[in-house]
Scaffold this active site. Sequence first.
Site, PDB file in Angstrom:
ATOM      1  N   ASP A   1      -4.465  -9.587  -8.254  1.00  0.00           N
ATOM      2  CA  ASP A   1      -4.816  -8.580  -9.303  1.00  0.00           C
ATOM      3  C   ASP A   1      -3.640  -7.850  -9.753  1.00  0.00           C
ATOM      4  O   ASP A   1      -3.364  -7.769 -10.921  1.00  0.00           O
ATOM      5  CB  ASP A   1      -6.008  -7.877  -8.742  1.00  0.00           C
TER       6      ASP A   1
ATOM      7  N   GLU B   1     -12.782  -0.261  -9.846  1.00  0.00           N
ATOM      8  CA  GLU B   1     -12.552  -1.044 -11.002  1.00  0.00           C
ATOM      9  C   GLU B   1     -13.356  -1.079 -12.175  1.00  0.00           C
ATOM     10  O   GLU B   1     -12.877  -0.927 -13.368  1.00  0.00           O
ATOM     11  CB  GLU B   1     -12.073  -2.448 -10.376  1.00  0.00           C
TER      12      GLU B   1
ATOM     13  N   GLU C   1       0.852  -1.167   0.086  1.00  0.00           N
ATOM     14  CA  GLU C   1       0.109   0.066  -0.080  1.00  0.00           C
ATOM     15  C   GLU C   1       0.923   1.403   0.132  1.00  0.00           C
ATOM     16  O   GLU C   1       0.558   2.429  -0.461  1.00  0.00           O
ATOM     17  CB  GLU C   1      -0.845  -0.253   1.313  1.00  0.00           C
TER      18      GLU C   1
ATOM     19  N   GLU D   1     -18.302  -6.897  -2.811  1.00  0.00           N
ATOM     20  CA  GLU D   1     -17.122  -7.342  -2.681  1.00  0.00           C
ATOM     21  C   GLU D   1     -17.127  -8.876  -3.347  1.00  0.00           C
ATOM     22  O   GLU D   1     -16.180  -9.000  -4.021  1.00  0.00           O
ATOM     23  CB  GLU D   1     -16.557  -7.404  -1.223  1.00  0.00           C
TER      24      GLU D   1
ATOM     25  N   THR E   1      -1.625   1.037 -10.209  1.00  0.00           N
ATOM     26  CA  THR E   1      -2.578   0.450  -9.899  1.00  0.00           C
ATOM     27  C   THR E   1      -3.328   0.997  -8.786  1.00  0.00           C
ATOM     28  O   THR E   1      -4.580   0.820  -8.458  1.00  0.00           O
ATOM     29  CB  THR E   1      -2.223  -0.928  -9.133  1.00  0.00           C
TER      30      THR E   1
END
Length: 562
Positions: free
Chosen positions: A252, A366, A111, A345, A472
């Site tokens: 991902d 997304e 992160e 989710e 991302t």
Amino acid sequence: LPLYRLTPRGDMTICLAFFNQNNPKISNYLQRIKSMFYHAYNSYLDNAFPYDELRPLTCDGQDTWGSFSLTLIDALDTLLVLGNRTEFQRVASLLQDTVDFDIDVNASVFETNIRVVGGLLSAHLLAGRAGMELEPGWPCSGPLLRMAEDAARKLLPAFQTPTGMPYGTVNLLHGVSPTETPVTCTAGVGTFILEFAMLSRLTGDPTFENAARRALRALWKTRSDIGLVGNHIDILSKKWVAQDAGIGAGVDSYFEYLVKGAIMLQDEELLNMFQAYDQAIQNYTRFDDWYLWVQMHKGTVSMPVFQSLEAFWPGLQSLLGNLDSAVRTFQNYYSVWRQFGGLPEFYSIPQGYTVDKREGYPLRPELIESAMYLFRATGDHTYLQLGFDALESIERIAKTPCGYASVKDLRDHQLDNRMESFFLAETIKYLYLLFDPTHFLHGGGTEGDGSWEEGGDGGQCVLGAGGFIFNTEAHPLDPAALYCCSRHAQDHQELRDILLSLSQPDGRSKPPAKQTEDPPPNPSDSIALKPGEKRTPPLLSCPVQPFNARLSIFGQVFTDNT
Ligand code: DMJ
């Protein structure tokens, strides 16, 4: 007016007249998206700064992923996307004065990289366009670049492992705790190459890119005989701890970075890796243009669920030119959005409904991100419709007097007291870019907002002329900048040669050693906390909990208490 037309070469181009800012419908949407941003952003500044995040139900702040005013770093380049140069300048200076990475905090390596390093790097590269005063030599130097480098250096101890795969969490002051778990998710190992390669090429220090590549190569070697990777790996023993293979949570952005890394760095090795994975993914996990989770060694279905994080996949496929399949998968995902007014989710494909304890929608980007890419590629109105729907849903369901709240349950619209920083960094940015196809971030422009600028060694490099790669966390990186700072690399090599020659007893210079594929870790870098040192509670280094629940009956997922 037709929305798109064919060029003489047969390519489809979006009819820009439709998007003229004078088109009242479109300018109204752009205005509403801006208002959404400022409602969230001002609420954060008024109620939460300098904490990481706003708590939109109690109108206060909290530290979440560290203690570095994360929302402000993540939102910085969105200010410029919306055209606010003065606030960009003010915040860039404020961050330089207030953010300190020399803190005793346990932070997620993943992160911190995608949000902090990525956010600062992109702001650094956009600083010229934002009208900031630039140091001589920019973009090879500058205060935001130094901050990004500083933050990234704090992550390096995590990579000092025998395998080169990083730990998930690192203490920014003391390195990796001796009690730190070696188990981390796949994305936590393979989501560094964009930021770390850009940092290395700008600063001339290859350490970052080497660390990211070493981790990628180590991970590649762990794939199963049928070509799949699992969800969580022990980075010391290289054993797969969670063996579910899929394209969503925990994995991902690994695939995303292989593709985007290949494009940004023109790197065949990364593309070959992705293509091999893609073949296995298509063979074993794809059913009716959905992607399921399967056992990584056998290919048998372990969870027939769609996760909201998977919705980046159609966008990624469009970057690779696989439009037909991208369009069909997007339609599947959009049908789920229409069912709930957001993406839960987890969604059980056989049951056609949400999954127990995974009914939330934390305002993720997304599906909007994929809509942006697919609209850019096809000009089809469907993708704008998703944008309208998202704007309406978020306004109606998630807006509070001081911000926008994560939706705890899409069935009854209960809210959570959290506004993740990606809402400002990604969701709103992609929404805005979807409705503004002439924006400079879409690339290719030569006039007005799309015009290029000069910088780099001797002012010879051209920036902003050829499109951007989004990390991302939706932080745009300019691939042209990779070629601006070659003098740094030269200086670095010369310095290395001098040091090597000095270290030879006879003072003679030896040719520099060839870089091995897996350079050993530097033993002088301590990765241990000293006894008695203060620790902050460990954070989850990956987006969701590990998969410790299993199906007993096909279609019955997550019925236990995990
Ligand atoms: C973001 O932090 C990034 O997009 C990450 O890759 C996945 N999770 C969130 C958004 O959903």
